[in-house]
Enzyme design. Structure first.
Site, mmCIF file in Angstrom:
data_model
loop_
_atom_site.group_PDB
_atom_site.id
_atom_site.type_symbol
_atom_site.label_atom_id
_atom_site.label_comp_id
_atom_site.label_asym_id
_atom_site.label_seq_id
_atom_site.Cartn_x
_atom_site.Cartn_y
_atom_site.Cartn_z
ATOM 1 N N GLY A 34 6.316 -21.837 32.107
ATOM 2 C CA GLY A 34 5.534 -22.479 32.018
ATOM 3 C C GLY A 34 4.849 -21.508 33.815
ATOM 4 N N ARG A 62 4.833 -19.940 39.347
ATOM 5 C CA ARG A 62 4.064 -19.384 40.510
ATOM 6 C C ARG A 62 2.554 -20.100 40.658
ATOM 7 N NH1 ARG A 62 3.695 -13.602 40.263
ATOM 8 N NH2 ARG A 62 3.445 -13.010 38.002
ATOM 9 N N GLY A 113 7.830 -17.187 43.120
ATOM 10 C CA GLY A 113 7.397 -18.733 42.849
ATOM 11 C C GLY A 113 6.013 -17.703 43.582
ATOM 12 N N ASP A 154 2.087 -17.093 25.241
ATOM 13 C CA ASP A 154 2.098 -17.228 26.738
ATOM 14 C C ASP A 154 1.211 -16.934 27.552
ATOM 15 O OD1 ASP A 154 4.436 -16.082 26.914
ATOM 16 O OD2 ASP A 154 4.344 -16.290 29.116
HETATM 17 P P1 AMP Z 1 4.403 -13.682 32.874
HETATM 18 O O1 AMP Z 1 4.899 -12.579 32.045
HETATM 19 O O2 AMP Z 1 3.566 -12.368 34.464
HETATM 20 O O3 AMP Z 1 2.876 -14.261 32.166
HETATM 21 O O4 AMP Z 1 5.526 -14.035 33.595
HETATM 22 C C1 AMP Z 1 6.239 -14.817 32.847
HETATM 23 C C2 AMP Z 1 6.655 -16.264 33.225
HETATM 24 O O5 AMP Z 1 7.196 -15.851 34.107
HETATM 25 C C3 AMP Z 1 5.152 -17.016 33.199
HETATM 26 O O6 AMP Z 1 6.403 -18.472 32.686
HETATM 27 C C4 AMP Z 1 5.664 -16.946 35.230
HETATM 28 O O7 AMP Z 1 4.495 -18.732 35.912
HETATM 29 C C5 AMP Z 1 6.599 -16.934 35.727
HETATM 30 N N1 AMP Z 1 6.766 -15.771 36.294
HETATM 31 C C6 AMP Z 1 6.295 -14.158 36.897
HETATM 32 N N2 AMP Z 1 6.472 -14.678 37.935
HETATM 33 C C7 AMP Z 1 7.586 -15.114 38.718
HETATM 34 C C8 AMP Z 1 7.622 -15.168 40.123
HETATM 35 N N3 AMP Z 1 7.572 -14.122 40.976
HETATM 36 N N4 AMP Z 1 7.642 -16.614 40.807
HETATM 37 C C9 AMP Z 1 8.121 -17.235 39.599
HETATM 38 N N5 AMP Z 1 7.596 -17.234 38.408
HETATM 39 C C10 AMP Z 1 7.328 -16.126 37.891
HETATM 40 MG MG MG Z 2 2.374 -14.848 31.679
#
Ligand code: AMP
Ligand code: MG
Length: 473
Positions: free
Chosen positions: A79, A82, A115, A241
């Site tokens: 989801g 952040r 976040g 995703d």
């Molecule tokens: P990404 O690979 O950047 O698409 O991230 C994968 C998942 O991790 C997504 O659901 C992001 O919202 C979550 N995510 C990435 N970085 C953070 C963070 N610093 N804090 C919270 N959730 C994160």
């Molecule tokens: Mg992502």
């Protein structure tokens, strides 16, 4: 601001309401006036500013829930960890655009994250998404950047930041997977209706609207990846995703733009197996679409899903060929299919810069072989190739100079090199945004000469080639 709230009407199963949590001493440091105008958003109005700074709480603000295949393994619940979706606005083009704030604080989907987003990653996303858009690649776009005095901890403490971004949609393949794998058929159907209403209304006229929509998603995805391959863009984290149902490039993380030509290049240093290597991107696109199709196995027959998927390869190849014809200045696909493989093996051997080579090719005149030969070690090999190429170009219907003109509008002078991003980030972290703005300026009109900014078109120095980017942002 004329905010609409269509996603929010889907109901609690699709999101959790979340408010923007401001950063310490948050400041608006950059905004995209042209984009804001096209969306009729007045960023500087006190009401909008208060909303974006988290001073006014928007009751409809939300974080989306979804799932996704990450590096091949299924994560049943992800989801916006952040991100806050503020709502949608109608663009001058009639399309709906999400306003989405990244780095807005903890959400129920933050897992082990904090976040937050750091200034480095917000700047990287700002630059890349605007550069992609200027290269005519459908992409999320950057609307505003906020920095702050709040420290956010990655490998080192870094300044926290937020990025307000837009996209025609943020509904991901993983949204469908989330409901499918829980057997929530009603929500899956609701999501299909929502996508048909807001993103694929033209498919409503078809005999089978779902089939028409899936065919359109396959087509847009194939075209997006063909464009990535033609400009030398590598996404880095092609998880389901991070794949949008609207065929836009979203979720910029450890991406890269090809410098020394190498099809096996892996830009993401956390991708140890090279799953998302440059040459693998077309195959991964199909793999991801296959994940999406599986979600409709209760709606459609297997054969039907397979035949939808089978349109992918031809669409991608056709689109890629068209783009490469424009890039090389050739007119016949038969010539392209002979000349491109031999050129690519030459560029690989020479470790030639992909964009520099094509820009030189666009400037290349019939009699000026030396312009290109001086770039390589094996002059004979390139000279042989250029002779073949010249013969093909001379049989074009368009004159040499007409074709060169076109090539200069197809092969950018300026590409987002890692070392350039790195340098402007370092300056911005010290409070100097001028280098960022200069770089942004050339990246948003990358085919123009911008003679005063020639140094931004230079190849990377050796230190710049060894910069590492990974998922930590
Ligand atoms: P990404 O690979 O950047 O698409 O991230 C994968 C998942 O991790 C997504 O659901 C992001 O919202 C979550 N995510 C990435 N970085 C953070 C963070 N610093 N804090 C919270 N959730 C994160
Ligand atoms: Mg992502």
């Amino acid at each position: 601001m004329n905010l609409e709230h269509h996603y929010a009407t889907l109901g609690d199963a699709f999101y959790t309401h979340v408010a923007i949590q401001p950063l310490h001493e948050q400041r608006l440091v950059e905004f995209n006036q042209a984009l804001a105008t096209s969306l009729s958003v007045d960023i500087k109005s006190p009401e909008t500013k208060a909303l974006l700074m988290g001073e006014t709480v928007l009751p409809q603000g939300l974080s989306m829930v979804y799932a996704g295949h990450q590096f091949g393994g299924f994560s049943p619940q992800l989801g916006d960890g952040r991100g806050v979706l503020l709502g949608e606005v109608r663009g001058q083009d009639g399309l709906l655009y999400d306003l989405h704030m990244k780095g807005a604080g903890l959400t129920p989907y933050s897992r082990r994250g904090d976040g937050r987003a750091v200034l480095r990653s917000c700047i990287r996303e700002y630059l890349a998404s605007e550069a992609m858009s200027a290269l005519s690649i459908p992409s999320s776009r950057a609307l505003a950047l906020f920095d702050s005095r709040e420290a956010v901890y990655r490998e080192r403490p870094e300044p926290g930041a937020m990025l307000l971004r837009t996209a025609n949609g943020h509904i991901r393949f993983g949204h469908f997977e989330f409901f499918f794998y829980q057997g929530k058929q009603a929500q899956l159907d609701q999501l299909v209706e929502h996508c048909l209403d807001y993103y694929y209304p033209e498919c409503r006229q078809a005999e089978q609207p779902l089939v028409a929509m899936l065919l359109a998603v396959v087509k847009r995805t194939a075209q997006m990846i063909a464009k990535w391959q033609a400009v030398g863009f590598q996404h880095g984290v092609m998880n389901t995703d991070n794949f949008s149902i609207t065929g836009e490039t979203i979720d910029y993380g450890p991406y890269g733009f090809m410098e020394d030509f190498d099809e096996s290049w892996v830009c993401n240093h956390s991708d140890y197996e090279g799953r998302y290597a440059f040459a693998r991107q077309p195959g991964v696109g199909l793999w991801n679409l296959n994940c999406l199709m599986r979600c409709f196995s209760n709606h459609l027959e297997r054969d039907q899903l397979v035949s939808i998927l089978q349109t992918y390869e031809a669409e991608l190849q056709q689109h890629y060929d068209d783009l490469m014809l424009a890039k090389t200045g050739l007119e016949k696909t038969t010539d392209l299919h002979v000349l491109l493989p031999s050129l690519f093996s030459l560029l690989t051997k020479e470790k030639m810069d992909y964009s520099v080579f094509f820009r030189l090719l666009a400037h290349f005149r019939e009699s000026e072989f030396d312009l290109l030969l001086d770039e390589v070690i094996d002059r004979q090999a390139l000279s042989n190739w250029l002779q073949q190429y010249q013969a093909a170009r001379l049989s074009n219907t368009l004159s040499w100079s007409q074709m060169s003109e076109r090539m200069l509008q197809t092969n950018p002078k300026f590409v987002l090199r890692n070392y350039l991003a790195h340098s402007v980030i370092q300056a911005a972290e010290q409070g100097d945004y001028l280098p960022f703005r200069r770089l942004l300026n050339v990246l948003t009109s990358p085919f123009e000469e911008h003679q005063a900014s020639d140094e931004l078109a230079q190849r990377s120095p050796e230190w710049g080639k060894s910069l590492e980017v990974s998922c930590s942002s």
